[in-house]
Design an enzyme around this catalytic site. Structure first.
Site, PDB file in Angstrom:
ATOM      1  CB  SER A 207      10.422 -13.257  -7.539  1.00 26.72           C
ATOM      2  OG  SER A 207      10.627 -14.600  -7.910  1.00 26.72           O
ATOM      3  CG  ASP A 348       3.571 -18.100  -7.401  1.00 27.98           C
ATOM      4  OD1 ASP A 348       4.130 -18.647  -8.378  1.00 27.98           O
ATOM      5  OD2 ASP A 348       4.057 -17.137  -6.791  1.00 27.98           O
ATOM      6  CG  HIS A 378       5.959 -15.832  -9.560  1.00 29.51           C
ATOM      7  ND1 HIS A 378       6.214 -16.271  -8.277  1.00 29.51           N
ATOM      8  CD2 HIS A 378       7.088 -15.186  -9.968  1.00 29.51           C
ATOM      9  CE1 HIS A 378       7.445 -15.936  -7.926  1.00 29.51           C
ATOM     10  NE2 HIS A 378       7.985 -15.271  -8.930  1.00 29.51           N
TER      11      HIS A 378
END
Length: 422
Positions: A207, A348, A378
């Site tokens: 991320s 995502d 995600h």
């Protein structure tokens, strides 16, 4: 002669309307669930420049990349996959914390995976994996712990990077972490090389940490080459620029539902940052800075509001756009000079395909392999009958890629040494 299905349909039609509704509603929900799940099954899309190294690595990962990714039946879309991916069970093991001081009097922590009682120490040249968490995260995140456990099983050292002020560390300077500042990651990697000069160092990031790692690799690539043997980034947001971001900025090509969902996720992430500020706002350096809008940061409901109030003035950016452009790692991808695998999912909820780098950018760099799947969410990629246990699909790809990159690197070095002797 009627078929069993038509017979059941006739029986259903003879039922009173209330009973029809009683059975129809759950049936429609179940059908929708199954259709959503089935749409996310498929083989990964693998994009890369046609080089000998990339072909060799992809061939070594053929078992994983040639088969379909099948999400768990309990994760029919990106929202379920993302949520369960964060709360699943993870291995338990002891760690040793090391605090590293930074240029501004701050600090960040490296949590080393202990080898355990009775186990021999690793050789000095054993490979090292540095694992970097995402926004509002720490070294105890499931994905971080899984990566460290997989590295340890391979006979590698593993260290988890905690951004300044994260993982229980105190923010000891008036500068927190953000999506563009790569100085701490650079210091951590240099520190690893200094302590283990003969060991290949690799990195895995997730991320926001993935965004920082790609930016770091590009910055180093512009002046030479980053001192890493290989790297993997998972669920990288790639861009913070408003024209690409779904949800918060409500780009024209996104519908109202995307806008609502984006605002909801933005609020959750912003609440985490507000807690971060609240936990550290007692620091004299923060309280005394009149350029910081502490009240605005603590009341922010979206990331853009928070960054405008705190990140932009804290780090001396001209405005929000200046920060977003500087923090968008896709702009640095072309300069990456070490083997890099990028893993993203099309469903995502935080990083839709509109935020991915352009295809020509992905395929132009001979060092980059970009892998995308229809499902995964995600940092999710749950699989199997129980999505709360076991490794994710991305976990498996990550460790196999790093092992393949190490093997390929060794073969290339051996070939180069043989050529030089001839």
């Amino acid at each position: 002669m009627s078929s069993p299905s038509s017979s059941l349909l006739e029986q259903f039609r003879t039922l009173p309307r209330r009973r029809q509704a009683k059975y129809a509603v759950p049936s429609i929900v179940l059908l929708g669930w199954l259709l959503s799940w089935a749409r996310r099954i498929g083989r990964p899309d693998v994009r890369h420049a046609d080089t000998a190294r990339n072909r060799r690595i992809v061939a070594m990962l053929q078992t994983l990349l040639a088969r379909r990714y099948v999400p768990s039946i309990f994760t029919p879309n990106g929202h379920f996959n993302s949520g369960l991916g964060y709360v699943k069970a993870a291995p338990k093991f002891s760690k040793t914390r090391e605090l590293i001081r930074t240029w501004d009097g701050g600090n960040f922590a490296l949590d080393w995976r202990d080898t355990g009682p009775g186990k021999p120490n690793l050789p000095a040249d054993a490979p090292i994996l540095l694992v970097i968490h995402g926004i509002n995260g720490h070294s105890e995140e499931v994905y971080v712990v899984n990566a460290m456990a997989m590295a340890h099983a391979r006979g590698w050292r593993a260290a988890a990077f905690n951004h300044r002020g994260c993982g229980g560390t105190e923010l000891s300077s008036p500068w927190g972490y953000n999506g563009a500042f790569t100085g701490d990651i650079r210091l951590a990697i240099n520190n690893l090389h200094h302590r283990f000069p003969g060991a290949p160092v690799m990195a895995a990031a997730y991320s926001l940490g993935a965004n920082l790692l790609v930016k770091y690799l590009g910055e180093e690539g512009r002046h030479g080459c980053a001192p890493l043997a290989a790297a993997v980034v998972v669920s990288n947001p790639w861009t913070l620029e408003a024209k690409h971001v779904s949800g918060e900025q409500a780009a024209p090509h996104h519908g109202p539902l995307d806008w609502i969902v984006g605002r909801a996720y933005g609020l959750l992430l912003t609440l985490g940052l507000r807690m971060y500020v609240k936990r550290h706002q007692h620091l004299t350096g923060l309280v005394g800075r009149e350029d910081l809008d502490m009240e605005g940061a603590l009341k922010a409901t979206q990331l853009a509001h928070f960054d405008k109030a705190l990140t932009v003035p804290m780090w001396g950016y001209e405005d929000l756009t200046h920060y977003h452009v500087d923090a968008s790692s896709w702009r640095y991808l072309a300069d990456v000079k070490v083997p890099l695998m990028c893993i993203n999912a099309a469903d995502d909820p935080l990083v839709p395909p509109s935020m991915w780098p352009p295809s020509q950018t992905l395929e132009a760099n001979p060092n980059v392999i970009f892998v995308s799947t229809k499902g995964g969410g995600h940092i999710g990629w749950c699989q199997g009958a129980n999505p709360l246990k076991g490794l994710s699909w991305a976990d498996e790809v990550l460790i196999e890629y790093l092992a393949a990159a190490l093997e390929t690197r060794g073969a290339e070095e051996t070939a180069a040494a043989t050529t030089s002797r001839l």
